[in-house]
Each structure stands twice: as structure tokens, then as C-alpha cells.
Motif scaffolding. Structure first.
Motif, PDB file in Angstrom:
ATOM      1  N   VAL A  26       0.917  -1.183  -0.142  1.00 32.06           N
ATOM      2  CA  VAL A  26       0.001   0.114   0.156  1.00 32.06           C
ATOM      3  C   VAL A  26       0.884   1.096   0.078  1.00 32.06           C
ATOM      4  O   VAL A  26       1.691   1.362   0.967  1.00 32.06           O
ATOM      5  CB  VAL A  26      -0.962   0.020   1.224  1.00 32.06           C
ATOM      6  N   LYS A  27       0.988   2.045  -1.117  1.00 37.38           N
ATOM      7  CA  LYS A  27       1.647   3.228  -0.995  1.00 37.38           C
ATOM      8  C   LYS A  27       1.037   4.463  -1.714  1.00 37.38           C
ATOM      9  O   LYS A  27      -0.009   3.861  -2.556  1.00 37.38           O
ATOM     10  CB  LYS A  27       3.044   2.955  -1.625  1.00 37.38           C
ATOM     11  N   SER A  28       1.342   5.765  -1.463  1.00 39.97           N
ATOM     12  CA  SER A  28       0.627   6.708  -1.915  1.00 39.97           C
ATOM     13  C   SER A  28       1.800   7.579  -2.378  1.00 39.97           C
ATOM     14  O   SER A  28       2.856   7.709  -1.660  1.00 39.97           O
ATOM     15  CB  SER A  28      -0.296   7.382  -1.578  1.00 39.97           C
ATOM     16  N   ASP A  29       1.544   8.533  -3.023  1.00 37.55           N
ATOM     17  CA  ASP A  29       2.405   9.891  -3.216  1.00 37.55           C
ATOM     18  C   ASP A  29       1.505  11.086  -3.473  1.00 37.55           C
ATOM     19  O   ASP A  29       0.629  10.918  -4.411  1.00 37.55           O
ATOM     20  CB  ASP A  29       3.436   9.748  -4.444  1.00 37.55           C
ATOM     21  N   SER A  30       2.035  12.374  -3.125  1.00 40.55           N
ATOM     22  CA  SER A  30       1.196  13.609  -3.508  1.00 40.55           C
ATOM     23  C   SER A  30       2.104  14.566  -3.468  1.00 40.55           C
ATOM     24  O   SER A  30       3.285  14.653  -3.245  1.00 40.55           O
ATOM     25  CB  SER A  30       0.386  13.683  -2.163  1.00 40.55           C
ATOM     26  N   ASP A  31       1.708  15.570  -4.405  1.00 37.92           N
ATOM     27  CA  ASP A  31       2.420  16.691  -4.684  1.00 37.92           C
ATOM     28  C   ASP A  31       2.464  17.655  -3.428  1.00 37.92           C
ATOM     29  O   ASP A  31       1.290  17.826  -2.901  1.00 37.92           O
ATOM     30  CB  ASP A  31       1.535  17.347  -5.523  1.00 37.92           C
ATOM     31  N   PRO A  32       3.697  18.267  -2.974  1.00 38.64           N
ATOM     32  CA  PRO A  32       3.841  18.490  -1.659  1.00 38.64           C
ATOM     33  C   PRO A  32       2.816  19.971  -1.612  1.00 38.64           C
ATOM     34  O   PRO A  32       2.881  20.750  -0.669  1.00 38.64           O
ATOM     35  CB  PRO A  32       5.220  18.666  -1.412  1.00 38.64           C
ATOM     36  N   ASN A  33       2.904  20.466  -2.783  1.00 37.11           N
ATOM     37  CA  ASN A  33       2.126  21.757  -2.693  1.00 37.11           C
ATOM     38  C   ASN A  33       0.460  21.727  -2.670  1.00 37.11           C
ATOM     39  O   ASN A  33      -0.197  22.717  -2.764  1.00 37.11           O
ATOM     40  CB  ASN A  33       2.487  22.515  -4.033  1.00 37.11           C
ATOM     41  N   VAL A  34       0.067  20.452  -2.696  1.00 36.67           N
ATOM     42  CA  VAL A  34      -1.576  20.366  -2.727  1.00 36.67           C
ATOM     43  C   VAL A  34      -1.735  19.926  -1.351  1.00 36.67           C
ATOM     44  O   VAL A  34      -1.361  19.051  -0.704  1.00 36.67           O
ATOM     45  CB  VAL A  34      -1.858  19.346  -3.700  1.00 36.67           C
ATOM     46  N   ASN A  35      -2.718  20.638  -0.795  1.00 41.57           N
ATOM     47  CA  ASN A  35      -3.599  20.374   0.806  1.00 41.57           C
ATOM     48  C   ASN A  35      -4.811  19.606   0.444  1.00 41.57           C
ATOM     49  O   ASN A  35      -5.867  20.149  -0.140  1.00 41.57           O
ATOM     50  CB  ASN A  35      -3.490  21.553   1.547  1.00 41.57           C
ATOM     51  N   LEU A  36      -4.856  18.289   0.192  1.00 42.10           N
ATOM     52  CA  LEU A  36      -6.138  17.757   0.132  1.00 42.10           C
ATOM     53  C   LEU A  36      -7.264  18.103   1.013  1.00 42.10           C
ATOM     54  O   LEU A  36      -8.337  18.100   0.609  1.00 42.10           O
ATOM     55  CB  LEU A  36      -5.980  16.124   0.363  1.00 42.10           C
ATOM     56  N   GLY A  37      -7.050  18.579   2.206  1.00 38.81           N
ATOM     57  CA  GLY A  37      -7.914  19.091   3.131  1.00 38.81           C
ATOM     58  C   GLY A  37      -8.887  20.086   2.654  1.00 38.81           C
ATOM     59  O   GLY A  37      -9.805  20.449   2.949  1.00 38.81           O
ATOM     60  N   GLU A  38      -8.031  20.993   1.816  1.00 39.15           N
ATOM     61  CA  GLU A  38      -8.770  22.174   1.102  1.00 39.15           C
ATOM     62  C   GLU A  38      -9.823  21.897  -0.081  1.00 39.15           C
ATOM     63  O   GLU A  38     -10.502  22.398  -0.684  1.00 39.15           O
ATOM     64  CB  GLU A  38      -7.562  23.229   0.487  1.00 39.15           C
ATOM     65  N   GLU A 110      -9.017  20.515 -15.056  1.00 36.87           N
ATOM     66  CA  GLU A 110      -8.870  21.427 -16.117  1.00 36.87           C
ATOM     67  C   GLU A 110      -7.748  20.997 -17.039  1.00 36.87           C
ATOM     68  O   GLU A 110      -7.623  20.951 -18.060  1.00 36.87           O
ATOM     69  CB  GLU A 110      -8.886  22.816 -15.506  1.00 36.87           C
ATOM     70  N   SER A 111      -6.480  20.724 -16.210  1.00 31.81           N
ATOM     71  CA  SER A 111      -5.340  20.192 -16.797  1.00 31.81           C
ATOM     72  C   SER A 111      -5.033  19.100 -16.971  1.00 31.81           C
ATOM     73  O   SER A 111      -4.076  18.439 -17.666  1.00 31.81           O
ATOM     74  CB  SER A 111      -4.153  21.046 -16.179  1.00 31.81           C
ATOM     75  N   ASN A 112      -5.655  18.137 -16.082  1.00 30.97           N
ATOM     76  CA  ASN A 112      -5.637  16.611 -15.973  1.00 30.97           C
ATOM     77  C   ASN A 112      -4.442  16.344 -15.336  1.00 30.97           C
ATOM     78  O   ASN A 112      -3.731  15.047 -15.420  1.00 30.97           O
ATOM     79  CB  ASN A 112      -6.002  15.913 -17.298  1.00 30.97           C
ATOM     80  N   PHE A 113      -3.511  17.293 -14.815  1.00 25.63           N
ATOM     81  CA  PHE A 113      -2.426  17.028 -13.939  1.00 25.63           C
ATOM     82  C   PHE A 113      -2.861  15.914 -12.762  1.00 25.63           C
ATOM     83  O   PHE A 113      -3.631  16.375 -11.928  1.00 25.63           O
ATOM     84  CB  PHE A 113      -1.876  18.098 -13.494  1.00 25.63           C
ATOM     85  N   THR A 114      -1.968  14.979 -12.605  1.00 23.98           N
ATOM     86  CA  THR A 114      -2.194  14.029 -11.580  1.00 23.98           C
ATOM     87  C   THR A 114      -1.386  14.543 -10.429  1.00 23.98           C
ATOM     88  O   THR A 114       0.057  14.386 -10.422  1.00 23.98           O
ATOM     89  CB  THR A 114      -1.382  12.746 -12.087  1.00 23.98           C
ATOM     90  N   PHE A 115      -2.171  14.940  -9.323  1.00 26.83           N
ATOM     91  CA  PHE A 115      -1.391  15.365  -8.107  1.00 26.83           C
ATOM     92  C   PHE A 115      -1.117  14.445  -7.005  1.00 26.83           C
ATOM     93  O   PHE A 115      -0.445  14.846  -5.940  1.00 26.83           O
ATOM     94  CB  PHE A 115      -1.963  16.898  -7.673  1.00 26.83           C
ATOM     95  N   THR A 116      -2.064  13.390  -6.957  1.00 28.36           N
ATOM     96  CA  THR A 116      -2.011  12.335  -5.883  1.00 28.36           C
ATOM     97  C   THR A 116      -2.479  11.083  -6.413  1.00 28.36           C
ATOM     98  O   THR A 116      -3.349  11.067  -7.453  1.00 28.36           O
ATOM     99  CB  THR A 116      -2.903  12.729  -4.923  1.00 28.36           C
ATOM    100  N   SER A 117      -1.564  10.043  -6.072  1.00 27.26           N
ATOM    101  CA  SER A 117      -1.972   8.766  -6.371  1.00 27.26           C
ATOM    102  C   SER A 117      -1.665   7.993  -5.333  1.00 27.26           C
ATOM    103  O   SER A 117      -0.625   7.954  -4.569  1.00 27.26           O
ATOM    104  CB  SER A 117      -1.073   8.427  -7.695  1.00 27.26           C
ATOM    105  N   GLY A 118      -2.381   6.550  -5.166  1.00 28.14           N
ATOM    106  CA  GLY A 118      -2.052   5.587  -4.212  1.00 28.14           C
ATOM    107  C   GLY A 118      -2.587   4.225  -4.862  1.00 28.14           C
ATOM    108  O   GLY A 118      -3.397   4.190  -5.935  1.00 28.14           O
ATOM    109  N   ARG A 119      -1.914   3.219  -4.294  1.00 27.62           N
ATOM    110  CA  ARG A 119      -1.933   1.591  -4.879  1.00 27.62           C
ATOM    111  C   ARG A 119      -2.240   0.901  -3.878  1.00 27.62           C
ATOM    112  O   ARG A 119      -1.622   1.077  -2.846  1.00 27.62           O
ATOM    113  CB  ARG A 119      -0.780   1.807  -5.806  1.00 27.62           C
ATOM    114  N   SER A 120      -2.987  -0.145  -3.932  1.00 25.91           N
ATOM    115  CA  SER A 120      -3.140  -1.271  -2.937  1.00 25.91           C
ATOM    116  C   SER A 120      -3.018  -2.320  -3.915  1.00 25.91           C
ATOM    117  O   SER A 120      -3.369  -2.624  -4.760  1.00 25.91           O
ATOM    118  CB  SER A 120      -4.324  -1.430  -2.382  1.00 25.91           C
TER     119      SER A 120
END
Length: 150
Positions: A26-38, A110-120
Motif C-alpha cells: 500500500v503506497k501513495s504519493d502526493s504533490d507537496p504543494n497540494v493540501n487535500l483538506g482544502e 482542467e489540466s488533467n495533472f495528476t497530483f496524488t496517487s495511491g495503490r493497493s
């Protein structure tokens, strides 16, 4: 002497055979500039080969987390959303059909940029229901994002 050798060989072969069948990742990665809580609104797009309705399960889990999530088969969200969610599932056969892997990605709609991904990824002896695998991916995504802001 010969009996001990064969006993050890059988144990070694058994360990190799059975431990290789119980992998869990189980792993994930996220753009450090994105706050998912927002982020507030999500649209989960159906993965065309999926006929099991996993997009609905992902949307339900996001709603439980307090977000406003919808799902559908349209490649574009019907309404304006903060996140376009895509996923890919893989299934295997081992006496029964089971989901071996799910990858969930969050995109800018809008841009289709992937800013967070996770995998199980779970092999046969470690298999879980799709709901559990989706939950563990989402938990890891949001936990990792929260850890970055600390």
C-alpha cells in the motif's frame, strides 16, 4: 544425515513458496504543494473495463470522509469539481476471482495533472474485498498528505 538435509530443504522450499504468495503493498504519493483538506468536491470517473461499480464505492468512501463526491461514466464531470478521480483495477483468478490491485489517482479537472496517487496490491493469500483495498488507499493518501503539512 540425509533425512535432516531433506527436511531442511522441504522447509526452505515451503518458506519460499508460501511467502511469495502473500505480498501486500500500500503506497501513495502526493504533490507537496497540494493540501487535500482544502479540496471539497470530487468526481469519480468509471474505469471503462470495470463493471463492478468501483467508482461508486470510491465516491461513497470520499463522502464518508466529509467530501462531496459523485461518480459516473462521463469522461468529464457533469458539474464543476475540485478533483477528477480516476482508478484502475486488476483482477486475478486463484480458485475465485479477486482484485489483486487498485490504483487511485486525483487529477486537476482542467489540466488533467495528476497530483496524488495511491495503490493497493494484494496477492492471493493476502486478498481483501475491494471496499477494504479502496479504503486503505484513501486512508494512505490522506494520511501522507496530512503528514507533509506537519
Amino acid at each position: 544425515m540425509r533425512g535432516k538435509f531433506f527436511s531442511k530443504l522441504i522447509v526452505l522450499v515451503s518458506l519460499i513458496a508460501f511467502t511469495g504468495c502473500a505480498n501486500v503493498i500500500v503506497k501513495s504519493d502526493s504533490d507537496p504543494n497540494v493540501n487535500l483538506g482544502e479540496l471539497k468536491t470530487f468526481y469519480v470517473q468509471n474505469f471503462a473495463p470495470d463493471k463492478r461499480g468501483l467508482e461508486k464505492i470510491i465516491a461513497e468512501k470520499l463522502n464518508v470522509y466529509g467530501f462531496n463526491a459523485t461518480s459516473g461514466v462521463s469522461p468529464t464531470p457533469p458539474d464543476s469539481v475540485d478533483v477528477l478521480v480516476t482508478y484502475r483495477d486488476r483482477w486475478m483468478w486463484d480458485i475465485t476471482n479477486y482484485m489483486i490491485e487498485i490504483t487511485i489517482e486525483f487529477h486537476d479537472p482542467e489540466s488533467n495533472f495528476t497530483f496524488t496517487s495511491g495503490r493497493s496490491y494484494r496477492t492471493s493469500l493476502a486478498r481483501k474485498d475491494p471496499e477494504v483495498m479502496i479504503e486503505e488507499v484513501l486512508q494512505d493518501l490522506f494520511k501522507r498528505n496530512a503528514d507533509k503539512s506537519i
